[in-house]
Design an enzyme around this catalytic site. Structure first.
Site, PDB file in Angstrom:
ATOM      1  CE  LYS A 118       3.190  -6.332   3.803  1.00  0.00           C
ATOM      2  NZ  LYS A 118       2.755  -5.212   4.354  1.00  0.00           N
ATOM      3  CG  ASP A 155       0.689  -4.140   2.786  1.00  0.00           C
ATOM      4  OD1 ASP A 155       0.959  -5.043   3.216  1.00  0.00           O
ATOM      5  OD2 ASP A 155       1.455  -3.396   1.423  1.00  0.00           O
ATOM      6  CD  GLU A 197       8.445  -0.217   7.344  1.00  0.00           C
ATOM      7  OE1 GLU A 197       8.023  -1.149   7.007  1.00  0.00           O
ATOM      8  OE2 GLU A 197       8.596   0.678   6.694  1.00  0.00           O
ATOM      9  CD  GLU A 203       1.246  -1.847   7.875  1.00  0.00           C
ATOM     10  OE1 GLU A 203       0.443  -1.039   8.613  1.00  0.00           O
ATOM     11  OE2 GLU A 203       1.844  -1.630   6.648  1.00  0.00           O
ATOM     12  CG  ASP A 220       0.170  -0.048   2.438  1.00  0.00           C
ATOM     13  OD1 ASP A 220       0.695  -0.295   2.425  1.00  0.00           O
ATOM     14  OD2 ASP A 220      -0.444   0.097   3.540  1.00  0.00           O
ATOM     15  CB  SER A 221       4.742   1.716   0.099  1.00  0.00           C
ATOM     16  OG  SER A 221       4.668   0.913  -0.976  1.00  0.00           O
TER      17      SER A 221
HETATM   18  O1  KIV Z   1       3.597  -1.099   1.195  1.00  0.00           O
HETATM   19  C1  KIV Z   1       4.861  -1.508   1.613  1.00  0.00           C
HETATM   20  O2  KIV Z   1       5.631  -1.018   0.617  1.00  0.00           O
HETATM   21  C2  KIV Z   1       5.415  -2.497   3.147  1.00  0.00           C
HETATM   22  C3  KIV Z   1       6.938  -2.433   3.156  1.00  0.00           C
HETATM   23  C4  KIV Z   1       7.370  -1.463   3.196  1.00  0.00           C
HETATM   24  C5  KIV Z   1       7.217  -3.772   3.719  1.00  0.00           C
HETATM   25  O3  KIV Z   1       4.499  -2.677   3.430  1.00  0.00           O
END
Ligand code: KIV
Length: 268
Positions: A112, A82, A179, A114, A43-44
């Site tokens: 994924k 994510d 992280e 968090e 989600d970056s």
């Molecule tokens: O969203 C993302 O890019 C991430 C990485 C920083 C692991 O979760």
């Protein structure tokens, strides 16, 4: 393509796991061509390709849209997607349904989540057949609370992170992203878990590494975090290429004969 069961075997053999983020068809194609073990549709993308200040604005529709493009670009690579902010923080039933929907809509190989607050969701998603990657340490969806800084630097927080890591493993997570934590803590977590740890700003003594595509290639980035080593400079190459195009058009050098269609001339 790698399978979820391969990750543990790679850890046991001491074979490092490579992961990079990708958000669209070309970045996915490049990652697959480079032999990446796994791609994360992070989600970056909210920051790297949509220009938000954090990942918080990213929606389920955004993730599905980008993850489908990645799947098309990397049909033979293990893809992790994510779950975006707010889609697994309400009641457990809705969160699990969101996890199943994301997995089904994107054809990703895993989702994924968090933080350690989602143990029940991990357990139920895995029970329903969805492989889950967990993410501890700096969790970017919580930067409003934590800021973008190293986490778990004192003893109490380090002990808590070790407990959380064991809990996500017990719940059925197949990998754990760590992280921005001290490297000795990452090493300890890696030693106590059977599942692989994938570090980003967690030092070298983890089972694999993940970086953000736009950081690795310096593409649209202005400042890189301390833990990034760039391997190319798309910023410079891109601006240089576009400047050359502007100059050629202004000078009337583009298009030329080789880039122009001609009507066929028929002799009488
Ligand atoms: O969203 C993302 O890019 C991430 C990485 C920083 C692991 O979760």
């Amino acid at each position: 393509m790698k399978a979820t069961s391969d990750w543990k075997q790679m850890k046991e053999k001491g074979e490092k796991i490579t992961m990079v983020t990708a958000y669209d068809y070309p970045s996915a194609k490049q990652s697959e061509a480079a032999g990446m073990d796994t791609i994360l549709v992070g989600d970056s993308l909210g920051m790297t390709v949509l220009g938000y200040a954090s990942t918080v604005q990213v929606t389920m529709d955004d993730m599905i849209h980008h993850a489908r493009a990645v799947r098309r670009g990397a049909p033979d690579t293990y893809v992790v997607v994510d779950m975006p902010f707010g889609t697994y923080h309400g009641n457990v039933d809705d969160s699990v349904q969101n996890a199943l929907d994301l997995y089904q809509a994107t054809d990703a190989n895993a989702i994924k989540l968090e933080g350690a607050g989602c143990i029940d969701i991990i357990r139920r998603a895995v029970a329903a057949g969805v492989p889950v990657v967990a993410h501890l340490g700096l969790t970017p969806q919580s930067v409003g609370v934590t800021g973008f800084r190293m986490q778990a630097s004192d003893e109490a927080a380090a002990m808590q992170l070790i407990q959380d890591a064991k809990a996500v493993e017990s719940a059925g997570a197949s990998m754990l992203v760590l992280e921005a934590i001290p490297s000795d803590l990452a090493e300890k977590v890696t030693a106590v878990l059977g599942i692989p740890t994938i570090g980003i700003g967690a030092g070298v003594n983890v089972d694999g590494q993940v970086l953000v595509y736009h950081d690795v290639l310096q593409y649209g980035t202005e400042r890189l975090p301390k833990f990034v080593r760039p391997y190319a400079d798309f910023n410079t190459a891109g601006v240089q290429g576009l400047k050359s195009y502007v100059a050629a058009v202004k000078a009337g050098e583009f298009p030329d004969v080789s880039t122009t269609y001609k009507r066929k001339v028929f002799e009488e």
